[in-house]
Write a protein that holds these residues in place. Structure first.
Motif, PDB file in Angstrom:
ATOM      1  N   ALA A 162       0.830  -1.202   0.000  1.00 16.21           N
ATOM      2  CA  ALA A 162       0.000   0.000   0.000  1.00 16.21           C
ATOM      3  C   ALA A 162       0.862   1.249   0.000  1.00 16.21           C
ATOM      4  N   PRO A 193      -6.170   2.127  -0.659  1.00 20.23           N
ATOM      5  CA  PRO A 193      -4.967   2.827  -1.121  1.00 20.23           C
ATOM      6  C   PRO A 193      -4.528   2.414  -2.513  1.00 20.23           C
ATOM      7  N   SER A 229      -1.405   9.484  -8.255  1.00 17.42           N
ATOM      8  CA  SER A 229      -2.706   9.011  -7.803  1.00 17.42           C
ATOM      9  C   SER A 229      -3.762  10.086  -7.992  1.00 17.42           C
ATOM     10  N   ARG A 270      -5.564  10.717   0.915  1.00 21.24           N
ATOM     11  CA  ARG A 270      -6.645   9.733   0.809  1.00 21.24           C
ATOM     12  C   ARG A 270      -7.329   9.527   2.153  1.00 21.24           C
ATOM     13  N   GLU A 271      -6.540   9.462   3.209  1.00 28.53           N
ATOM     14  CA  GLU A 271      -7.098   9.264   4.546  1.00 28.53           C
ATOM     15  C   GLU A 271      -8.009  10.421   4.935  1.00 28.53           C
ATOM     16  N   ASP A 319     -11.611   2.520   2.738  1.00 27.70           N
ATOM     17  CA  ASP A 319     -10.502   3.412   2.386  1.00 27.70           C
ATOM     18  C   ASP A 319      -9.461   2.551   1.674  1.00 27.70           C
ATOM     19  N   ASP A 340      -0.627   7.581   2.017  1.00 26.00           N
ATOM     20  CA  ASP A 340      -1.133   8.822   1.434  1.00 26.00           C
ATOM     21  C   ASP A 340      -2.122   9.468   2.395  1.00 26.00           C
TER      22      ASP A 340
END
Length: 313
Positions: free
Chosen positions: A45, A65, A232, A51-52, A63, A48
């Motif tokens: 993973a 990754p 990403s 993203r969290e 969630d 990031d």
């Protein structure tokens, strides 16, 4: 996106220990050369915090990754290009990956067997580099392995003698000069391996005890992701927040293909907003009202950190 990074280096520099720390996957680790013959593969993973934060913002149930693939390749030795130490097999494994994480030992521990008389990182780098170049000369029609992008992983050891702690040591001076225009990270593979199964709170205490406050593994994963030319973009909602992996420079339809092929072949338009702008706006609707949510066509090049919704026919 199946792009992979091969972990290479001389025997006993900490490759398999590093791989275990990366993937939490048990592979054979032994204190002698050629303990690992078949390459082990782990999907890791990509850390990031963006993203969290998006997942918390959307109160997502999942969630998910982005990920990058690491391959543990057995140690190379001088003469590998001529088959020494199963070199032909291991070099073929390197040909099959997209980039190289070259693990270099910068710790001096007499209890860990070394294939060299003295710990000399630059000498070790040059030895491996030469073998890769010779392998290319021996197979001029194959894809060149000496041209693959390289991330240098300097492996240190807590509580021991490390060259980075003696900045005037000529071996460290020479190494730093060599690396000044290259990508590298410093990692304590053994500590990171010990940490891999601990709870987050226990990890912090362990790091303080071993004076290893930096998370070298996260730095390694991020650097490897960037080395492959990957970025990403995100989708976010109640069901899930997900980081999608694309090659830097991808247009919106090509990026959409990471989700579903229809998003590329039947692309109409995309609604795009930077992740931070979305958090600042407070909602998708408010972002549209403020004019920070954009409608983009098929020529738009998706940026790292974009949050995207695709419309397709």
């Amino acid at each position: 996106m199946a792009l992979s990074i091969g972990i290479v280096g001389l025997p006993n520099v900490g490759k398999s220990t590093l791989f275990n720390a990366l993937t939490k996957k048990s592979v054979l680790v032994a204190n002698y050369p050629f303990a690992t013959i078949d390459p082990s593969v782990g999907v890791v993973a990509v850390p990031d915090s963006r993203r969290e934060r998006l997942a918390a913002f959307s109160q997502s149930k999942k969630d998910i990754p982005a990920a990058v693939e690491f391959v543990d390749i057995a140690g190379l030795v001088r003469g590998a290009s001529e088959g020494e130490g199963l070199g032909n097999l291991f070099l073929q494994h390197i040909r099959e990956v997209d980039a190289i994480a070259h693990v270099v030992r910068i710790f001096d521990n007499p209890n860990i067997v070394s294939t060299q008389e003295q710990i000399n990182p630059l000498h070790d780098i040059e030895l491996i580099t030469t073998e890769l170049q010779l392998a290319d000369l021996g197979q001029p029609k194959a894809p060149p392995i000496s041209k693959k992008p390289v991330l240098y992983v300097l492996n240190k050891e807590s509580g021991g003698h490390n060259l980075d702690e003696t900045p005037t040591d000529e071996r460290w001076v020479a190494l730093r000069e060599y690396l000044k225009d290259k990508t590298y990270v410093i990692v304590d593979a053994n500590v990171e391996h010990e940490l891999k199964d601990l709870h987050q709170d226990d990890k912090q205490q362990f790091r303080q005890e071993y004076s290893a406050l930096e998370d070298g593994i996260n730095d390694l994963i991020k650097a490897g992701y960037e080395l492959l030319g990957l970025i990403s973009f995100f989708t976010t909602g109640k069901d899930e927040t997900r980081a999608w992996t694309i090659v830097q420079g991808s247009t919106a339809p090509r990026a959409g293909a990471a989700i579903h092929s229809d998003f590329e072949t039947k692309f109409i338009r995309a609604e795009v907003i930077n992740w931070q702008k979305l958090l600042e706006a407070g909602s998708w609707a408010k972002a549209r009202e403020l004019g920070v949510l954009r409608t983009e066509g098929k020529e738009y090049v998706v940026k790292d950190g974009d949050v995207v919704e695709f419309l397709h026919g």
